[in-house]
Write a protein that holds these residues in place. Structure first.
Motif, PDB file in Angstrom:
ATOM      1  N   GLY A 195      41.173  41.808  29.631  1.00 39.90           N
ATOM      2  CA  GLY A 195      39.820  42.005  30.152  1.00 39.90           C
ATOM      3  C   GLY A 195      39.065  40.702  30.285  1.00 39.90           C
ATOM      4  O   GLY A 195      38.286  40.515  31.236  1.00 39.90           O
ATOM      5  N   ASP A 196      39.286  39.763  29.345  1.00 39.68           N
ATOM      6  CA  ASP A 196      38.667  38.441  29.456  1.00 39.68           C
ATOM      7  C   ASP A 196      39.218  37.683  30.661  1.00 39.68           C
ATOM      8  O   ASP A 196      38.478  37.002  31.377  1.00 39.68           O
ATOM      9  CB  ASP A 196      38.925  37.626  28.194  1.00 39.68           C
ATOM     10  CG  ASP A 196      38.117  38.104  26.995  1.00 39.68           C
ATOM     11  OD1 ASP A 196      37.252  38.986  27.168  1.00 39.68           O
ATOM     12  OD2 ASP A 196      38.360  37.602  25.879  1.00 39.68           O
ATOM     13  N   VAL A 197      40.519  37.778  30.881  1.00 38.97           N
ATOM     14  CA  VAL A 197      41.131  37.117  32.034  1.00 38.97           C
ATOM     15  C   VAL A 197      40.511  37.635  33.326  1.00 38.97           C
ATOM     16  O   VAL A 197      40.143  36.863  34.225  1.00 38.97           O
ATOM     17  CB  VAL A 197      42.659  37.330  32.039  1.00 38.97           C
ATOM     18  CG1 VAL A 197      43.277  36.749  33.311  1.00 38.97           C
ATOM     19  CG2 VAL A 197      43.292  36.698  30.800  1.00 38.97           C
ATOM     20  N   ALA A 198      40.360  38.949  33.430  1.00 42.44           N
ATOM     21  CA  ALA A 198      39.770  39.543  34.631  1.00 42.44           C
ATOM     22  C   ALA A 198      38.325  39.087  34.822  1.00 42.44           C
ATOM     23  O   ALA A 198      37.894  38.778  35.944  1.00 42.44           O
ATOM     24  CB  ALA A 198      39.845  41.069  34.545  1.00 42.44           C
ATOM     25  N   ASP A 199      37.571  39.019  33.729  1.00 45.73           N
ATOM     26  CA  ASP A 199      36.174  38.587  33.822  1.00 45.73           C
ATOM     27  C   ASP A 199      36.065  37.137  34.288  1.00 45.73           C
ATOM     28  O   ASP A 199      35.201  36.791  35.101  1.00 45.73           O
ATOM     29  CB  ASP A 199      35.474  38.741  32.469  1.00 45.73           C
ATOM     30  CG  ASP A 199      35.136  40.186  32.128  1.00 45.73           C
ATOM     31  OD1 ASP A 199      35.123  41.031  33.054  1.00 45.73           O
ATOM     32  OD2 ASP A 199      34.901  40.467  30.941  1.00 45.73           O
ATOM     33  N   VAL A 200      36.928  36.266  33.763  1.00 45.26           N
ATOM     34  CA  VAL A 200      36.880  34.856  34.158  1.00 45.26           C
ATOM     35  C   VAL A 200      37.271  34.707  35.632  1.00 45.26           C
ATOM     36  O   VAL A 200      36.666  33.916  36.367  1.00 45.26           O
ATOM     37  CB  VAL A 200      37.787  34.001  33.254  1.00 45.26           C
ATOM     38  CG1 VAL A 200      37.892  32.574  33.791  1.00 45.26           C
ATOM     39  CG2 VAL A 200      37.239  33.972  31.831  1.00 45.26           C
ATOM     40  N   ILE A 201      38.259  35.455  36.084  1.00 42.34           N
ATOM     41  CA  ILE A 201      38.632  35.405  37.495  1.00 42.34           C
ATOM     42  C   ILE A 201      37.449  35.818  38.368  1.00 42.34           C
ATOM     43  O   ILE A 201      37.122  35.157  39.374  1.00 42.34           O
ATOM     44  CB  ILE A 201      39.850  36.308  37.764  1.00 42.34           C
ATOM     45  CG1 ILE A 201      41.108  35.687  37.152  1.00 42.34           C
ATOM     46  CG2 ILE A 201      40.048  36.535  39.269  1.00 42.34           C
ATOM     47  CD1 ILE A 201      42.325  36.590  37.189  1.00 42.34           C
ATOM     48  N   ALA A 202      36.786  36.908  37.993  1.00 40.34           N
ATOM     49  CA  ALA A 202      35.640  37.379  38.773  1.00 40.34           C
ATOM     50  C   ALA A 202      34.538  36.319  38.827  1.00 40.34           C
ATOM     51  O   ALA A 202      33.914  36.089  39.875  1.00 40.34           O
ATOM     52  CB  ALA A 202      35.104  38.681  38.175  1.00 40.34           C
ATOM     53  N   GLU A 203      34.310  35.648  37.698  1.00 41.40           N
ATOM     54  CA  GLU A 203      33.265  34.620  37.658  1.00 41.40           C
ATOM     55  C   GLU A 203      33.672  33.378  38.438  1.00 41.40           C
ATOM     56  O   GLU A 203      32.851  32.757  39.129  1.00 41.40           O
ATOM     57  CB  GLU A 203      32.956  34.265  36.201  1.00 41.40           C
ATOM     58  CG  GLU A 203      31.634  33.563  36.023  1.00 41.40           C
ATOM     59  CD  GLU A 203      31.144  33.528  34.589  1.00 41.40           C
ATOM     60  OE1 GLU A 203      30.157  32.799  34.327  1.00 41.40           O
ATOM     61  OE2 GLU A 203      31.733  34.218  33.731  1.00 41.40           O
ATOM     62  N   ALA A 204      34.955  33.015  38.358  1.00 44.71           N
ATOM     63  CA  ALA A 204      35.431  31.824  39.068  1.00 44.71           C
ATOM     64  C   ALA A 204      35.313  31.984  40.580  1.00 44.71           C
ATOM     65  O   ALA A 204      35.172  30.992  41.304  1.00 44.71           O
ATOM     66  CB  ALA A 204      36.881  31.542  38.684  1.00 44.71           C
ATOM     67  N   LEU A 205      35.367  33.210  41.055  1.00 41.50           N
ATOM     68  CA  LEU A 205      35.274  33.459  42.504  1.00 41.50           C
ATOM     69  C   LEU A 205      33.888  33.182  43.061  1.00 41.50           C
ATOM     70  O   LEU A 205      33.732  33.001  44.273  1.00 41.50           O
ATOM     71  CB  LEU A 205      35.673  34.906  42.808  1.00 41.50           C
ATOM     72  CG  LEU A 205      37.168  35.219  42.717  1.00 41.50           C
ATOM     73  CD1 LEU A 205      37.392  36.723  42.624  1.00 41.50           C
ATOM     74  CD2 LEU A 205      37.908  34.648  43.930  1.00 41.50           C
ATOM     75  N   VAL A 206      32.880  33.156  42.206  1.00 41.57           N
ATOM     76  CA  VAL A 206      31.500  33.030  42.709  1.00 41.57           C
ATOM     77  C   VAL A 206      30.780  31.785  42.193  1.00 41.57           C
ATOM     78  O   VAL A 206      29.703  31.457  42.688  1.00 41.57           O
ATOM     79  CB  VAL A 206      30.668  34.284  42.346  1.00 41.57           C
ATOM     80  CG1 VAL A 206      31.281  35.519  42.985  1.00 41.57           C
ATOM     81  CG2 VAL A 206      30.557  34.482  40.843  1.00 41.57           C
ATOM     82  N   ARG A 207      31.341  31.089  41.219  1.00 45.31           N
ATOM     83  CA  ARG A 207      30.675  29.914  40.655  1.00 45.31           C
ATOM     84  C   ARG A 207      31.055  28.651  41.413  1.00 45.31           C
ATOM     85  O   ARG A 207      32.237  28.311  41.545  1.00 45.31           O
ATOM     86  CB  ARG A 207      31.045  29.738  39.179  1.00 45.31           C
ATOM     87  CG  ARG A 207      30.483  30.792  38.252  1.00 45.31           C
ATOM     88  CD  ARG A 207      30.843  30.470  36.819  1.00 45.31           C
ATOM     89  NE  ARG A 207      30.190  29.263  36.358  1.00 45.31           N
ATOM     90  CZ  ARG A 207      29.314  29.208  35.340  1.00 45.31           C
ATOM     91  NH1 ARG A 207      28.987  30.321  34.700  1.00 45.31           N
ATOM     92  NH2 ARG A 207      28.769  28.073  34.971  1.00 45.31           N
ATOM     93  N   ALA A 208      30.039  27.933  41.882  1.00 44.83           N
ATOM     94  CA  ALA A 208      30.301  26.678  42.581  1.00 44.83           C
ATOM     95  C   ALA A 208      30.935  25.654  41.654  1.00 44.83           C
ATOM     96  O   ALA A 208      31.778  24.851  42.073  1.00 44.83           O
ATOM     97  CB  ALA A 208      29.000  26.136  43.171  1.00 44.83           C
ATOM     98  N   ASP A 209      30.555  25.670  40.368  1.00 43.63           N
ATOM     99  CA  ASP A 209      31.088  24.671  39.439  1.00 43.63           C
ATOM    100  C   ASP A 209      32.512  24.966  38.984  1.00 43.63           C
ATOM    101  O   ASP A 209      33.080  24.209  38.198  1.00 43.63           O
ATOM    102  CB  ASP A 209      30.168  24.517  38.230  1.00 43.63           C
ATOM    103  CG  ASP A 209      30.006  25.791  37.414  1.00 43.63           C
ATOM    104  OD1 ASP A 209      30.510  26.846  37.853  1.00 43.63           O
ATOM    105  OD2 ASP A 209      29.370  25.732  36.342  1.00 43.63           O
TER     106      ASP A 209
END
Length: 318
Positions: A195-209
């Protein structure tokens, strides 16, 4: 950075892919998920906004078609075993190097703006195993996407969660055998919750940094392989004596197991365990607090879940 509206998930029908698809559909994102056999991905049909496409993602022309109308790509394909070769075998080369190379080419052609690529903790061009070397070569292929396509590379440790093929594997073995001969018993791991892996992927898709960055993904605690096996035994009520094997015997054991269909262990796996599978810095990016193994594992490995544990173990072997 603009949030993607349509995402292609390559490798989206497996254990990690299913968690990622579930997470992204909560945001109303349309997902395109190719699969070699549609019936093996039918569990995804219950998710909203998911289009399953029966396709061979290793075919460049097929990849070109899949990329049409896509804003971002999540790359999840990985294999644990390969015929041997130098610097890595052909199966590792196909899944870990050639496919990322083709993904980048297709994304450029289609004007896709983002790739999030899931590699592995320990990826290293000079690593002791073919798996680690091929993962590093795949990362190098992903980096060539810039400047046309922004990339993020994630390096998870072993991933746990309901349906995993790691803890569930040991649960099945401990149930069936009175003794656990264990190669790499002292190897260190920092397991990360799916679940953490999925959350980080979702966040990485939208974060410019997140663009152009490589992040480790791990849990809050480091364990030896022996400790993990003993913990699984405690949870399942099947604690067995663990017999640590020196590397020579572990390699012999793995050579025998390689002859079985769907091998449980390979000599390359043993070589991988020469390097600790532990994060080099923060276990997760952006100050995220990782989920502990003890929070999740009892729910699917505990004695009250024997049937579910067996089903998950069987699923991991398919």
């Amino acid at each position: 950075m603009t949030s993607p509206s349509t995402i292609l998930i390559v490798g989206g029908s497996g254990f990690v892919g299913t968690a990622v698809a579930s997470r992204l559909t909560r945001d109303g994102i349309r997902l395109v998920i190719p699969t070699r056999r549609r019936e093996r991905a039918r569990h995804l049909l219950t998710l909203p906004c998911v289009e399953l496409v029966e396709a061979d993602v290793f075919d460049p022309a097929t990849l070109d078609r899949l990329m049409v109308g896509v804003d971002a790509v999540v790359s999840l394909v990985g294999v644990l075993h390969s015929r041997s070769g130098s610097p890595y075998g052909p199966d590792f080369a196909r899944a870990h190097v050639e496919l990322p190379t083709r993904l980048v080419a297709a994304a450029r052609k289609a004007g896709v703006s983002r790739i999030v690529h899931v590699s592995a903790l320990g990826a290293d061009p000079t690593g002791p195993s073919e798996y680690q070397r091929s993962k590093a070569a795949g990362e190098a292929a992903i980096r060539t996407a810039e400047p046309e396509v922004a990339w993020t590379i994630l390096r998870p440790s072993v991933i746990f969660g309901p349906g995993d093929s790691f803890l569930n594997l040991f649960a099945g073995l401990l149930k069936r055998f009175p003794l656990m001969p264990l190669g790499g018993a002292r190897a260190r791991f920092q397991p990360v919750y799916v679940g953490d892996v999925a959350d980080v992927i979702a966040e990485a898709l939208v974060r410019a940094d997140a663009a152009g960055q490589v992040f480790d993904l791990a849990g809050p605690q480091v364990y030896t392989l022996r400790q993990l096996v003993e913990y699984v035994g405690d949870l399942t009520g099947h604690r067995r004596p663990v017999l640590p094997l020196p590397e020579g015997l572990a390699m012999l054991q793995a050579a025998v197991l390689e002859c079985l269909p769907g091998p449980l262990m390979s000599r390359d796996n043993v070589r991988s365990m020469r390097a600790d599978n532990v994060a080099s810095g923060a276990p997760q990016p952006w100050g995220r607090q990782p989920t502990s193994l003890e929070t999740v594992a009892p729910g699917y490995l505990g004695k009250a879940n024997k049937r579910a544990r067996f089903d998950a173990w069987q699923l991991g072997r398919e």
